[in-house]
Design an enzyme around this catalytic site. Sequence first.
Site, PDB file in Angstrom:
ATOM      1  N   ASP A 185       0.836  -1.203   0.000  1.00 19.60           N
ATOM      2  CA  ASP A 185       0.000   0.000   0.000  1.00 19.60           C
ATOM      3  C   ASP A 185       0.874   1.258   0.000  1.00 19.60           C
ATOM      4  OD1 ASP A 185      -2.450   1.248   0.025  1.00 19.60           O
ATOM      5  OD2 ASP A 185      -2.721   1.112   2.201  1.00 19.60           O
ATOM      6  N   HIS A 270      -4.737   2.895  -6.714  1.00 17.95           N
ATOM      7  CA  HIS A 270      -5.927   2.760  -5.869  1.00 17.95           C
ATOM      8  C   HIS A 270      -7.211   2.671  -6.700  1.00 17.95           C
ATOM      9  CE1 HIS A 270      -3.419   3.299  -2.329  1.00 17.95           C
ATOM     10  NE2 HIS A 270      -4.454   2.941  -1.597  1.00 17.95           N
ATOM     11  N   HIS A 287      -6.156  -5.271   1.160  1.00 15.85           N
ATOM     12  CA  HIS A 287      -6.106  -3.981   0.456  1.00 15.85           C
ATOM     13  C   HIS A 287      -4.717  -3.746  -0.173  1.00 15.85           C
ATOM     14  CE1 HIS A 287      -6.679   0.373  -0.147  1.00 15.85           C
ATOM     15  NE2 HIS A 287      -5.515   0.537   0.443  1.00 15.85           N
TER      16      HIS A 287
HETATM   17 ZN   LIG Z   1      -4.414   2.324   0.400  1.00 17.53          ZN
END
Ligand SMILES: [Zn+2]
Length: 387
Positions: A185, A270, A287
């Site tokens: 991320d 994203h 995620h």
């Molecule tokens: Zn993120």
Amino acid sequence: MQIPRNAAAVTQLDSSRGFGCPQRYIQGPGEFENIFLYAVEYGQTPLFLIDGGIFPMISARIQAVRDKAGCRYETFPYSGESCMEGVAEIADQVRDLGCDLLIGVGGGKVLDTAKLVSDELDLPRMIVPTAASSDAPAADWAAIYTKEGVHLMGRRTRRSTELVLVDSEIIVHAPSRLFSAGIGDALATWYEARACERSRSHNCVARGYLPTRTALALSRECYDILMREGIQALQDVKAHVVSPQVEDVIEANTLLSGLGFINGGLAAAHGLHSGFSEAHGGERSLHGEKVAFALLCQLVLEGAAEDELWKLMDFLYAADLPLTLEQLDIQPTEENLRIIADKTCNRNSLIHHEPLAVDEDRIRQIVLEANALGHHYLADRQKEGVS
Ligand SMILES: [Zn+2]
């Protein structure tokens, strides 16, 4: 000459820079022991909203804290989604119990729920992540789902978090897969900020502003820390050791990643992540894992040079992150590609923050191209392993 007030205000908004952040961030081994000493700065009766999966462990730790600074406190386990029904239920509890401070403890969903409840009741909040797994803790932003878990939207929170408190001892005892996901991320932060800067897209501060130089600098620092120390830190987390590298990467995954996305803005990585989330099987990965493969797609889209692509794949591979759709448990079927392209292109604006035009066909192309690259890379590594 008199400038009409409204016209002046609009002109100013288009070219204005904006920056937002939590009021305080504290990180270190054993910091959980100080939680009540920090809490009394904001309230006398905190409600701990705790991830249901770790509720027994965390409530025992709260009970064992020696100095409770005279606080009366309540605990509430939460295993639901970050959804408005859950927010209403917890808000009622907080009112009934007369609590004056929210302390969210756990992963992204509980932390986002705590942010939304604190906004709803206009109460201060502390955010205490138990893993360095995403950009959520330091972002004044919450993802909102239906109670069945379908992603609806992201919302900027009205209040800024009073304190983000990270105990590195707790982080190194969480599963290393969560730490890897946090790296995935965080790694996208600088690439997305760079895309937004090139296209002059707005960031996620209040109504959206151009990024500050500060935001670009901290996004770059996030990237540099990960490339320099990310793999060593992951090895140390697997050995449950809080090394200097682990501390740096916790900061990158948590503070720099969160500040970077709010202030630098988000783009293709994203945007594609939200497409992958809707594809069949997409719910089974984390995620940051989806963002990691989506970042490879972003670089393909941006026409990155071969050595840049290979450098990224080397890093993803060493960080236990996915390089293919199949590693995300998503099969590259016609239907999945249609879902990914439609969601990314038409029902989410982030990919349009790239400094080039993108349509559904282009999205299918780059996803397949990145997937083929990932397979090629993995086959090469396998051959090396065999020979
Ligand atoms: Zn993120």
